[in-house]
Design a protein around this motif. Structure first.
Motif, short mmCIF file in Angstrom:
data_model
loop_
_atom_site.label_atom_id
_atom_site.label_comp_id
_atom_site.label_asym_id
_atom_site.label_seq_id
_atom_site.Cartn_x
_atom_site.Cartn_y
_atom_site.Cartn_z
N GLY A 94 -4.56 -20.87 -9.44
CA GLY A 94 -3.13 -20.62 -9.35
C GLY A 94 -2.71 -19.20 -9.04
O GLY A 94 -1.51 -18.89 -9.03
N HIS A 95 -3.66 -18.33 -8.75
CA HIS A 95 -3.29 -16.96 -8.39
C HIS A 95 -2.68 -16.94 -7.00
O HIS A 95 -3.13 -17.67 -6.11
CB HIS A 95 -4.51 -16.04 -8.44
CG HIS A 95 -5.07 -15.86 -9.81
ND1 HIS A 95 -4.46 -15.07 -10.76
CD2 HIS A 95 -6.17 -16.39 -10.41
CE1 HIS A 95 -5.17 -15.12 -11.89
NE2 HIS A 95 -6.20 -15.91 -11.70
N LYS A 96 -1.70 -16.10 -6.80
CA LYS A 96 -1.05 -15.94 -5.50
C LYS A 96 -1.65 -14.80 -4.70
O LYS A 96 -1.48 -14.73 -3.49
CB LYS A 96 0.45 -15.71 -5.67
CG LYS A 96 1.15 -16.82 -6.41
CD LYS A 96 1.06 -18.12 -5.65
CE LYS A 96 1.81 -19.21 -6.39
NZ LYS A 96 1.19 -20.51 -6.27
N ARG A 97 -2.32 -13.87 -5.40
CA ARG A 97 -2.97 -12.76 -4.73
C ARG A 97 -4.21 -12.38 -5.53
O ARG A 97 -4.34 -12.71 -6.71
CB ARG A 97 -2.05 -11.55 -4.58
CG ARG A 97 -1.81 -10.83 -5.88
CD ARG A 97 -0.95 -9.59 -5.70
NE ARG A 97 -0.95 -8.85 -6.94
CZ ARG A 97 -1.20 -7.58 -7.06
NH1 ARG A 97 -1.46 -6.85 -5.99
NH2 ARG A 97 -1.20 -6.97 -8.22
N VAL A 98 -5.11 -11.70 -4.85
CA VAL A 98 -6.31 -11.16 -5.50
C VAL A 98 -6.37 -9.66 -5.22
O VAL A 98 -5.85 -9.19 -4.20
CB VAL A 98 -7.61 -11.86 -5.05
CG1 VAL A 98 -7.71 -13.26 -5.62
CG2 VAL A 98 -7.73 -11.88 -3.55
N VAL A 99 -6.99 -8.94 -6.13
CA VAL A 99 -7.11 -7.49 -6.03
C VAL A 99 -8.57 -7.12 -6.22
O VAL A 99 -9.27 -7.74 -7.03
CB VAL A 99 -6.24 -6.80 -7.11
CG1 VAL A 99 -6.42 -5.29 -7.08
CG2 VAL A 99 -4.78 -7.17 -6.94
N VAL A 100 -9.02 -6.13 -5.47
CA VAL A 100 -10.36 -5.55 -5.67
C VAL A 100 -10.21 -4.05 -5.77
O VAL A 100 -9.28 -3.46 -5.20
CB VAL A 100 -11.35 -5.89 -4.52
CG1 VAL A 100 -11.59 -7.39 -4.42
CG2 VAL A 100 -10.89 -5.32 -3.20
N HIS A 129 -13.10 5.05 -5.03
CA HIS A 129 -12.63 3.68 -4.83
C HIS A 129 -11.22 3.68 -4.24
O HIS A 129 -10.51 4.65 -4.34
CB HIS A 129 -12.56 2.93 -6.17
CG HIS A 129 -13.88 2.50 -6.72
ND1 HIS A 129 -14.81 3.37 -7.22
CD2 HIS A 129 -14.41 1.26 -6.87
CE1 HIS A 129 -15.86 2.69 -7.65
NE2 HIS A 129 -15.64 1.41 -7.45
N ARG A 130 -10.85 2.52 -3.68
CA ARG A 130 -9.48 2.22 -3.28
C ARG A 130 -9.12 0.85 -3.81
O ARG A 130 -9.92 -0.08 -3.74
CB ARG A 130 -9.33 2.18 -1.75
CG ARG A 130 -9.41 3.47 -1.00
CD ARG A 130 -8.24 4.42 -1.21
NE ARG A 130 -6.89 3.89 -1.03
CZ ARG A 130 -6.24 3.86 0.12
NH1 ARG A 130 -6.81 4.28 1.24
NH2 ARG A 130 -4.99 3.40 0.17
N ALA A 131 -7.91 0.71 -4.32
CA ALA A 131 -7.40 -0.61 -4.71
C ALA A 131 -6.98 -1.33 -3.42
O ALA A 131 -6.43 -0.72 -2.51
CB ALA A 131 -6.20 -0.47 -5.64
N MET A 132 -7.30 -2.63 -3.37
CA MET A 132 -6.97 -3.44 -2.20
C MET A 132 -6.50 -4.81 -2.67
O MET A 132 -6.92 -5.28 -3.73
CB MET A 132 -8.19 -3.59 -1.28
CG MET A 132 -8.77 -2.26 -0.80
SD MET A 132 -10.14 -2.46 0.37
CE MET A 132 -9.22 -2.86 1.87
N GLU A 133 -5.65 -5.44 -1.89
CA GLU A 133 -5.13 -6.76 -2.27
C GLU A 133 -4.97 -7.64 -1.05
O GLU A 133 -4.92 -7.17 0.08
CB GLU A 133 -3.80 -6.63 -2.99
CG GLU A 133 -2.69 -6.09 -2.11
CD GLU A 133 -1.37 -5.91 -2.84
OE1 GLU A 133 -1.22 -6.37 -3.98
OE2 GLU A 133 -0.47 -5.29 -2.25
N ARG A 134 -4.90 -8.95 -1.31
CA ARG A 134 -4.55 -9.93 -0.27
C ARG A 134 -3.96 -11.15 -0.93
O ARG A 134 -4.25 -11.45 -2.10
CB ARG A 134 -5.74 -10.29 0.61
CG ARG A 134 -6.76 -11.19 -0.05
CD ARG A 134 -7.70 -11.82 0.94
NE ARG A 134 -7.25 -13.17 1.27
CZ ARG A 134 -7.94 -14.02 1.99
NH1 ARG A 134 -9.09 -13.66 2.51
NH2 ARG A 134 -7.49 -15.23 2.22
N CYS A 135 -3.16 -11.86 -0.19
CA CYS A 135 -2.62 -13.12 -0.67
C CYS A 135 -3.72 -14.17 -0.54
O CYS A 135 -4.60 -14.08 0.32
CB CYS A 135 -1.40 -13.54 0.15
SG CYS A 135 -0.01 -12.43 -0.05
N VAL A 136 -3.64 -15.20 -1.39
CA VAL A 136 -4.65 -16.27 -1.33
C VAL A 136 -4.05 -17.56 -0.82
O VAL A 136 -2.90 -17.76 -0.76
CB VAL A 136 -5.34 -16.51 -2.68
CG1 VAL A 136 -6.14 -15.30 -3.07
CG2 VAL A 136 -4.37 -16.84 -3.77
#
Length: 136
Positions: A94-100, A129-136
Motif C-alpha cells: 500500500g505504499h505510494k512511494r519508496v525512498v532510498v 549519500h543522497r536521498a532518492m524517491e519514486r512513486c510505486v
C-alpha cells in the motif's frame, strides 16, 4: 529471488551484509545492526545454484535499504532484480512511494529505476549519500 523471514534467514542476511558493508565498505559493525530488521521485510537473491548472493530490506515506512550484492553477483542484474522486488512489495503493502538513501556512487543506478534525488548530500557511516524517491 525470494522473500525472506528475518527470524529464519537472519544468518544468511547477516553474512551478506557483513561481507558487503562491514568488510568491504568498512561500515562500523554497530551501525550496520540498527535493531529494526525484525520490523522489516527482506528479500534474498540466489544464483542458479541456489546460493544467496544478495539481499535488501523494506522498512515499514517505505524506505528500501541494506541493498547488498556479493562481488560474485555484481554486474548480472542482481541489484536491479532486488530493487524491483522491493518496489513491487512496497506497492503490494500500500505504499505510494519508496525512498532510498543511495551511496553517491550508486545514484545513476537508482535513476535508471526511476528514482529522483532530493535534498543535500549527507554522510552515513563515513560514506556520502543522497536521498532518492519514486512513486510505486
Amino acid at each position: 529471488m525470494r522473500l525472506a523471514d528475518w527470524s529464519r534467514d537472519q544468518p544468511t542476511l547477516r553474512r551478506i551484509r557483513r561481507t558487503v558493508f562491514v568488510d568491504e565498505q568498512n561500515v562500523p559493525e554497530e551501525l550496520e545492526w540498527d535493531g529494526i530488521d525484525g520490523d522489516c521485510r527482506h528479500a534474498i537473491a540466489e544464483n542458479d545454484a541456489g546460493e544467496p548472493i544478495g539481499c535488501a530490506r523494506l522498512l515499514p515506512d517505505g524506505h528500501i535499504g541494506r541493498m547488498a550484492v556479493l562481488a560474485s553477483g555484481r554486474g548480472h542484474g542482481v541489484g536491479s532484480a532486488l530493487l524491483e522486488r522491493m518496489i513491487v512489495l512496497a506497492s503490494e503493502l500500500g505504499h505510494k512511494r519508496v525512498v532510498v538513501n543511495a551511496q553517491t556512487h550508486a545514484v545513476a543506478f537508482y535513476e535508471r529505476h526511476g528514482f529522483v534525488a532530493f535534498g543535500p548530500e549527507f554522510d552515513d557511516a563515513g560514506i556520502p549519500h543522497r536521498a532518492m524517491e519514486r512513486c510505486v
